[in-house]
Design a protein around this motif. Sequence first.
Motif, PDB file in Angstrom:
ATOM      1  N   PRO A 263       0.620  -1.191  -0.013  1.00 43.43           N
ATOM      2  CA  PRO A 263      -0.046  -0.034  -0.021  1.00 43.43           C
ATOM      3  C   PRO A 263       0.755   1.293   0.081  1.00 43.43           C
ATOM      4  O   PRO A 263       0.145   2.340  -0.017  1.00 43.43           O
ATOM      5  N   VAL A 265       3.176   3.720  -2.099  1.00 42.99           N
ATOM      6  CA  VAL A 265       3.391   4.162  -3.148  1.00 42.99           C
ATOM      7  C   VAL A 265       4.876   4.795  -3.201  1.00 42.99           C
ATOM      8  O   VAL A 265       4.863   5.851  -2.813  1.00 42.99           O
ATOM      9  N   ARG A 291     -10.873  -0.234  -4.388  1.00 50.57           N
ATOM     10  CA  ARG A 291      -9.667   0.379  -3.465  1.00 50.57           C
ATOM     11  C   ARG A 291      -9.512  -0.427  -2.105  1.00 50.57           C
ATOM     12  O   ARG A 291     -10.293  -0.939  -1.348  1.00 50.57           O
ATOM     13  N   THR A 294      -6.186   4.506   1.139  1.00 51.87           N
ATOM     14  CA  THR A 294      -5.822   5.882   0.447  1.00 51.87           C
ATOM     15  C   THR A 294      -4.487   6.425   1.197  1.00 51.87           C
ATOM     16  O   THR A 294      -4.369   6.238   2.374  1.00 51.87           O
ATOM     17  N   CYS A 479       1.793   2.986 -12.702  1.00 52.08           N
ATOM     18  CA  CYS A 479       0.961   3.812 -12.182  1.00 52.08           C
ATOM     19  C   CYS A 479       1.419   4.909 -11.122  1.00 52.08           C
ATOM     20  O   CYS A 479       0.933   5.909 -11.025  1.00 52.08           O
ATOM     21  N   GLN A 480       2.441   4.183 -10.406  1.00 55.41           N
ATOM     22  CA  GLN A 480       2.770   4.998  -9.300  1.00 55.41           C
ATOM     23  C   GLN A 480       3.460   6.397  -9.673  1.00 55.41           C
ATOM     24  O   GLN A 480       3.422   7.164  -8.845  1.00 55.41           O
ATOM     25  N   ALA A 483       0.483   8.551 -10.937  1.00 55.01           N
ATOM     26  CA  ALA A 483      -0.460   9.074  -9.814  1.00 55.01           C
ATOM     27  C   ALA A 483       0.349  10.207  -8.846  1.00 55.01           C
ATOM     28  O   ALA A 483      -0.265  10.961  -8.451  1.00 55.01           O
ATOM     29  N   ILE A 499      -3.977   9.838  -3.179  1.00 51.08           N
ATOM     30  CA  ILE A 499      -3.659   8.714  -4.134  1.00 51.08           C
ATOM     31  C   ILE A 499      -4.256   7.236  -3.080  1.00 51.08           C
ATOM     32  O   ILE A 499      -4.499   7.210  -2.153  1.00 51.08           O
ATOM     33  N   VAL A 501      -4.727   3.278  -3.491  1.00 48.32           N
ATOM     34  CA  VAL A 501      -3.983   1.827  -4.131  1.00 48.32           C
ATOM     35  C   VAL A 501      -5.355   0.751  -4.132  1.00 48.32           C
ATOM     36  O   VAL A 501      -6.019   0.709  -3.042  1.00 48.32           O
ATOM     37  N   HIS A 523      -3.338  -1.535  -9.129  1.00 47.23           N
ATOM     38  CA  HIS A 523      -3.311  -0.146  -9.810  1.00 47.23           C
ATOM     39  C   HIS A 523      -3.079   1.014  -8.692  1.00 47.23           C
ATOM     40  O   HIS A 523      -3.510   0.770  -7.473  1.00 47.23           O
ATOM     41  N   ALA A 524      -2.830   2.192  -9.036  1.00 47.59           N
ATOM     42  CA  ALA A 524      -2.951   3.368  -8.120  1.00 47.59           C
ATOM     43  C   ALA A 524      -3.223   4.497  -9.094  1.00 47.59           C
ATOM     44  O   ALA A 524      -3.033   4.904 -10.187  1.00 47.59           O
ATOM     45  N   TRP A 525      -4.167   5.418  -8.302  1.00 49.50           N
ATOM     46  CA  TRP A 525      -4.544   6.321  -8.943  1.00 49.50           C
ATOM     47  C   TRP A 525      -4.826   7.633  -8.110  1.00 49.50           C
ATOM     48  O   TRP A 525      -5.008   7.338  -6.970  1.00 49.50           O
TER      49      TRP A 525
END
Length: 756
Positions: A263, A265, A291, A294, A479-480, A483, A499, A501, A523-525
């Motif tokens: 978790p 990033v 998710r 966060t 992605c990291q 993001a 962010i 995760v 993924h991370a966004w």
Amino acid sequence: MGTEARARLSLSALLLFTLWSFAEVIRGGQYPGPTILGMGLAGGIAIITRRLGRSAWLGFVVSGVALAWYICLVFASSATLYGLPTAGGFSQLVHWVAEAARKSSTDVAPAPVRPGYVLMVVVGMWIAAAIGETAAFRWQRPLLAVLPCMALFSLVLIVGTGTAAPVLVAVFLALLLTFWGLESSNRLRSWGRWVPTWPGHPEEPPPHITGSLARRMATWCVAGAVITPILLPLGHGLIDWRNGVSGGSGGSGGIGGVSTIDPLVSIAPTLLKQTNQELMRVQSNVPSYWRLQTLAAFDGTSWSAATKPSRPITGSIQLSQGALEDTTRVTQTYSLTHLQTRFLPAAVNPTDISFGGVGVAPPSTLLSDPATGDLELQEPIVGGLTYRVRSSVPNVSYKALLADHIGDPGPAYLQLPEKLSQTVIDLARRWTASASAPLDKLLAIQRHLRHFQYRLNVKGGASTDYLTAFLTKIKAGFCQQFATAFTVLARIEGFPTRIAVGFLPGSEEQGSHTFVVRGMDAHAWPEVYFANHGWLRFEPTPRVAAAVPSYARIPATLRGGSGPGGARNGRGAGNTVRGQLNKANVDRRTGAFNGFVPRRVSRHRFGTPEWEKAFSRFGRTLILLVIFVLLAIPLLKAIRSKFRYWRAGGARDVAEAAFAQFEDEAAELAEPRVPSETAAAYMDRLLTSNKLSARAALGLTRIYERAEYSASGIEDLEADEAKRLVRQLRTDLWSTASWWDKAERIFSPRSLARRP
């Protein structure tokens, strides 16, 4: 350099390599510094207690007390009382270890540098150094001396990445055998001068005296080289076993067949392992991003959670955000198959949760975070869990979001790292310069980032500011990086951002509303907080499977062009609509857009971790102290020699001072004098080494013995001759001494303990 010094250097090399191998477990950081210093202190305490003739167990007690003081001073410095440990300091240490134990269930090697991890490494290597020094040079048990190193190195191979295991094992075995060989040589040498330790020494007899013992030692060394690789794993480690990484292209690789998601990033690329293994199945009426956690706190390299789940829940979930406009009720049923997790996947804004199926989690073990909606179990689970979550997912369009304004979830979501380059700040201003509405600024950042390349094989450079390098030079990653870049750039413009995760929706089984989520869907966004719609996802990662949400795209009817509602001048109706909305929602007095007032971005100074600052202070103090001691020892030796001559009351005292000066030099550059040894016998023994001029040595001995035992004493001329002979003999000793002996003569304090 003597045989003991050689053996001690080889043991030090083994300890340092064991520490260096922890790079397979911990990602970067300054953990080697406090560990190396700790090993030095542990070894020094063992050496001093041995030289003072104290018992080994007393040395261990002193070492334990020193260890407690040291780790409190480094890892709980704020809780010490004038540098002394306190109960609060020990409580802080327990907290760090407990936190590390909790994070270890989700961290993936190489794990982020956490205080608890560093603390455990320091303690482990301190114990290894203390036992190694004592067992090797006091108990003469070389196997016991290396057992802590072997245990720690085995741990590295088990929980580490395993990428360099064959090379690590080969080097470790080479250092291990080198230490055993040098320790054996030192032990043989300590048995007497007749024992052959090094070929070519003139005082040693033929090697047949200890040939049998040497052959047995060699046999055990070879056996260790053959057996140890069998006992130590060379393949994927325990973390890989948990992750289920496959050596092939698909399937559920690994032994245990489970997977964890880190978790935390990082902006810099780390070892990314994706697997096609199924992690969970989700039945949902609407596909969503699932998710896990966060993250809001960014230190310039890595992200961490700003808050943690702390509120127990039994069914309904209370979120701190206000009521949202136009939401859709999304019901999800999760069946975790091969996912090891503490955080339970859920769509955004969960409202209630219920459990069922195999591995039911008692409601009392579940915690929620009202600020984020994160769901965390007190103990991690490994698959076999089924539960249902209902979420209020915002149902928002581009036009509705354009009319919305930025909310205020708190200052934690605007914080920026202390060392943020001006290049990144200027880039954020430049990318958003042509946009006026908040949404337009966010879309401008997203659009620029999606022009970069999505690649999994990006290598991390040596730059300490990877964010700047990513945005200006590399322009590729996964992605990291995207993001992180979006979140930082948005915060520069004053947008509260975080962010998330978790996982992409996964692949849907035809007509079943069941989504199969695999390891490659991790993924991370970034998410941005809007006043009326809450946290909304944006998608800056140019990945095919990561689709941009509809509200983050300008509809075709509002874009420039010749289509319906378009305009041939390229500005289009979209700009007209946005202009009308902007005009309607701009406060003429403040210039605010629907309550959005451009504000000065608060900068939280994350800086360096506290334990690194404490060690830096401690290290600087220790370095200054060491420099002072190193400068003081040769100065004190010179003053001591001058003092002997200064207090001499006659020729006899001058001769005694001259011979005492020679003893000091010879003790550290050649051989020390035995307590019951006469001056003549001592000088004869030194002459056998061919390091001294026989004429000068015998002359000094003759003058000293006359001054010491003759009733008439000596004349002043003979006393001056003794001083001259000492200078000549000193020159002989320095010209034939090794660099090690010279360093010992300059910096060793042993001669200062002798009677002046």
